[in-house]
Design a protein around this motif. Structure first.
Motif, PDB file in Angstrom:
ATOM      1  N   SER A  37     -11.308 151.372  61.302  1.00 46.38           N
ATOM      2  CA  SER A  37      -9.841 150.907  61.795  1.00 46.38           C
ATOM      3  C   SER A  37      -9.439 151.094  63.271  1.00 46.38           C
ATOM      4  O   SER A  37      -9.439 150.169  63.745  1.00 46.38           O
ATOM      5  CB  SER A  37      -8.666 150.766  60.510  1.00 46.38           C
ATOM      6  OG  SER A  37      -8.047 152.315  60.098  1.00 46.38           O
ATOM      7  N   LEU A  38     -10.311 152.953  63.493  1.00 43.71           N
ATOM      8  CA  LEU A  38      -9.351 153.254  64.688  1.00 43.71           C
ATOM      9  C   LEU A  38     -11.110 152.311  65.267  1.00 43.71           C
ATOM     10  O   LEU A  38     -10.503 152.087  66.474  1.00 43.71           O
ATOM     11  CB  LEU A  38      -9.728 154.462  65.323  1.00 43.71           C
ATOM     12  CG  LEU A  38      -8.053 155.249  64.309  1.00 43.71           C
ATOM     13  CD1 LEU A  38      -7.882 156.515  64.189  1.00 43.71           C
ATOM     14  CD2 LEU A  38      -6.546 154.786  64.901  1.00 43.71           C
ATOM     15  N   HIS A  39     -11.943 152.595  64.922  1.00 43.36           N
ATOM     16  CA  HIS A  39     -13.002 152.642  65.815  1.00 43.36           C
ATOM     17  C   HIS A  39     -12.792 150.280  65.802  1.00 43.36           C
ATOM     18  O   HIS A  39     -12.878 150.341  67.729  1.00 43.36           O
ATOM     19  CB  HIS A  39     -13.953 152.718  64.854  1.00 43.36           C
ATOM     20  CG  HIS A  39     -15.073 151.812  65.466  1.00 43.36           C
ATOM     21  ND1 HIS A  39     -16.264 152.422  66.635  1.00 43.36           N
ATOM     22  CD2 HIS A  39     -16.515 150.895  65.671  1.00 43.36           C
ATOM     23  CE1 HIS A  39     -17.388 152.224  67.206  1.00 43.36           C
ATOM     24  NE2 HIS A  39     -17.666 150.627  66.605  1.00 43.36           N
ATOM     25  N   THR A  40     -12.831 149.935  65.411  1.00 44.58           N
ATOM     26  CA  THR A  40     -12.433 148.492  65.607  1.00 44.58           C
ATOM     27  C   THR A  40     -11.201 148.159  66.665  1.00 44.58           C
ATOM     28  O   THR A  40     -11.248 147.480  67.561  1.00 44.58           O
ATOM     29  CB  THR A  40     -11.934 147.663  64.301  1.00 44.58           C
ATOM     30  OG1 THR A  40     -12.914 148.254  63.498  1.00 44.58           O
ATOM     31  CG2 THR A  40     -11.343 145.841  64.804  1.00 44.58           C
ATOM     32  N   ALA A  41      -9.658 148.805  66.308  1.00 46.93           N
ATOM     33  CA  ALA A  41      -8.862 148.848  66.536  1.00 46.93           C
ATOM     34  C   ALA A  41      -9.057 149.357  68.640  1.00 46.93           C
ATOM     35  O   ALA A  41      -8.701 147.997  69.233  1.00 46.93           O
ATOM     36  CB  ALA A  41      -7.714 149.415  66.463  1.00 46.93           C
ATOM     37  N   PHE A  42      -9.529 150.517  68.730  1.00 48.49           N
ATOM     38  CA  PHE A  42     -10.160 150.674  70.501  1.00 48.49           C
ATOM     39  C   PHE A  42     -11.192 149.857  71.189  1.00 48.49           C
ATOM     40  O   PHE A  42     -10.464 149.468  71.954  1.00 48.49           O
ATOM     41  CB  PHE A  42     -10.352 152.083  70.609  1.00 48.49           C
ATOM     42  CG  PHE A  42      -9.987 152.969  69.798  1.00 48.49           C
ATOM     43  CD1 PHE A  42      -8.524 153.488  69.534  1.00 48.49           C
ATOM     44  CD2 PHE A  42     -10.616 154.456  68.739  1.00 48.49           C
ATOM     45  CE1 PHE A  42      -7.728 154.668  69.093  1.00 48.49           C
ATOM     46  CE2 PHE A  42      -9.246 155.292  68.443  1.00 48.49           C
ATOM     47  CZ  PHE A  42      -8.584 155.565  68.983  1.00 48.49           C
ATOM     48  N   GLU A  43     -11.794 149.334  69.859  1.00 50.99           N
ATOM     49  CA  GLU A  43     -12.100 147.958  70.329  1.00 50.99           C
ATOM     50  C   GLU A  43     -11.912 146.981  71.540  1.00 50.99           C
ATOM     51  O   GLU A  43     -12.070 145.976  71.983  1.00 50.99           O
ATOM     52  CB  GLU A  43     -13.202 147.413  70.027  1.00 50.99           C
ATOM     53  CG  GLU A  43     -14.835 146.648  70.198  1.00 50.99           C
ATOM     54  CD  GLU A  43     -16.028 146.680  69.498  1.00 50.99           C
ATOM     55  OE1 GLU A  43     -17.263 145.911  69.866  1.00 50.99           O
ATOM     56  OE2 GLU A  43     -15.988 146.443  67.869  1.00 50.99           O
ATOM     57  N   GLU A  44     -11.041 146.481  70.404  1.00 50.47           N
ATOM     58  CA  GLU A  44     -10.119 145.521  70.972  1.00 50.47           C
ATOM     59  C   GLU A  44      -9.050 146.078  72.100  1.00 50.47           C
ATOM     60  O   GLU A  44      -9.485 144.657  72.989  1.00 50.47           O
ATOM     61  CB  GLU A  44      -9.407 145.074  69.514  1.00 50.47           C
ATOM     62  CG  GLU A  44      -9.934 144.477  68.822  1.00 50.47           C
ATOM     63  CD  GLU A  44      -9.319 144.063  66.803  1.00 50.47           C
ATOM     64  OE1 GLU A  44      -7.490 144.875  67.122  1.00 50.47           O
ATOM     65  OE2 GLU A  44      -9.767 143.703  66.102  1.00 50.47           O
ATOM     66  N   GLN A  45      -8.969 146.508  71.862  1.00 51.43           N
ATOM     67  CA  GLN A  45      -7.841 147.781  73.162  1.00 51.43           C
ATOM     68  C   GLN A  45      -8.278 147.185  74.501  1.00 51.43           C
ATOM     69  O   GLN A  45      -8.419 146.895  75.536  1.00 51.43           O
ATOM     70  CB  GLN A  45      -7.330 148.797  72.461  1.00 51.43           C
ATOM     71  CG  GLN A  45      -6.364 148.283  71.924  1.00 51.43           C
ATOM     72  CD  GLN A  45      -5.950 150.188  71.322  1.00 51.43           C
ATOM     73  OE1 GLN A  45      -6.549 150.958  71.838  1.00 51.43           O
ATOM     74  NE2 GLN A  45      -4.953 149.677  70.120  1.00 51.43           N
TER      75      GLN A  45
END
Length: 146
Positions: A37-45
């Protein structure tokens, strides 16, 4: 007034790039149960911020100023601290909250300079960026709630 807007926008660009870099470090190095979840969220950000910083740099050009560039120049201008590569997921989120809050401070200062100079285009751009970063802070803080 133009000089104060220019200086404010240059800091926004530099701190935005610093935050992109910090978010990238977190994306690459996050570990633990929240990895996916964090890996994906950070990439989106960081992808969203990369597109947005182009608009800010182009606004600098539109008002007759030059946009800052180069890693050492941006690093010298930026006021966002770096995170350790081995930080925990929780430390990463806390760090990014602080970094977004610093960028929010920059954005609000640039918005106010633009308002005072009757530069509604720059003011509107800063307001839009404030909304994005406030939402990101809310989301990151929600992650930390138990």
């Amino acid at each position: 007034m133009k000089n104060s807007i220019t200086q404010a926008l240059r800091l926004v660009v530099a701190d935005n790039y610093a935050l992109i870099g910090q978010t990238h470090v977190c994306h690459w190095n996050v570990r633990g149960p929240s990895f996916f979840s964090l890996h994906t969220a950070f990439e989106e950000q960081y992808n969203e911020m990369f597109v947005a910083v182009d608009d800010i740099a182009e606004r600098l050009r539109a008002i007759g100023s030059l946009a800052p560039g180069g890693l050492s120049n941006l690093a010298n201008l930026a006021e966002i601290k770096e995170i350790s590569e081995d930080a925990s997921a929780s430390e990463m989120v806390q760090h990014l909250i602080k970094a977004h809050e610093k960028l929010l401070k920059d954005l609000k200062a640039a918005r106010d300079c633009a308002r005072d100079a009757d530069d509604s285009e720059t003011e509107d751009l800063m307001i839009a960026r404030i909304q994005v970063h406030e939402k990101t802070v809310w989301m990151l803080k929600s992650y930390l709630e138990v």
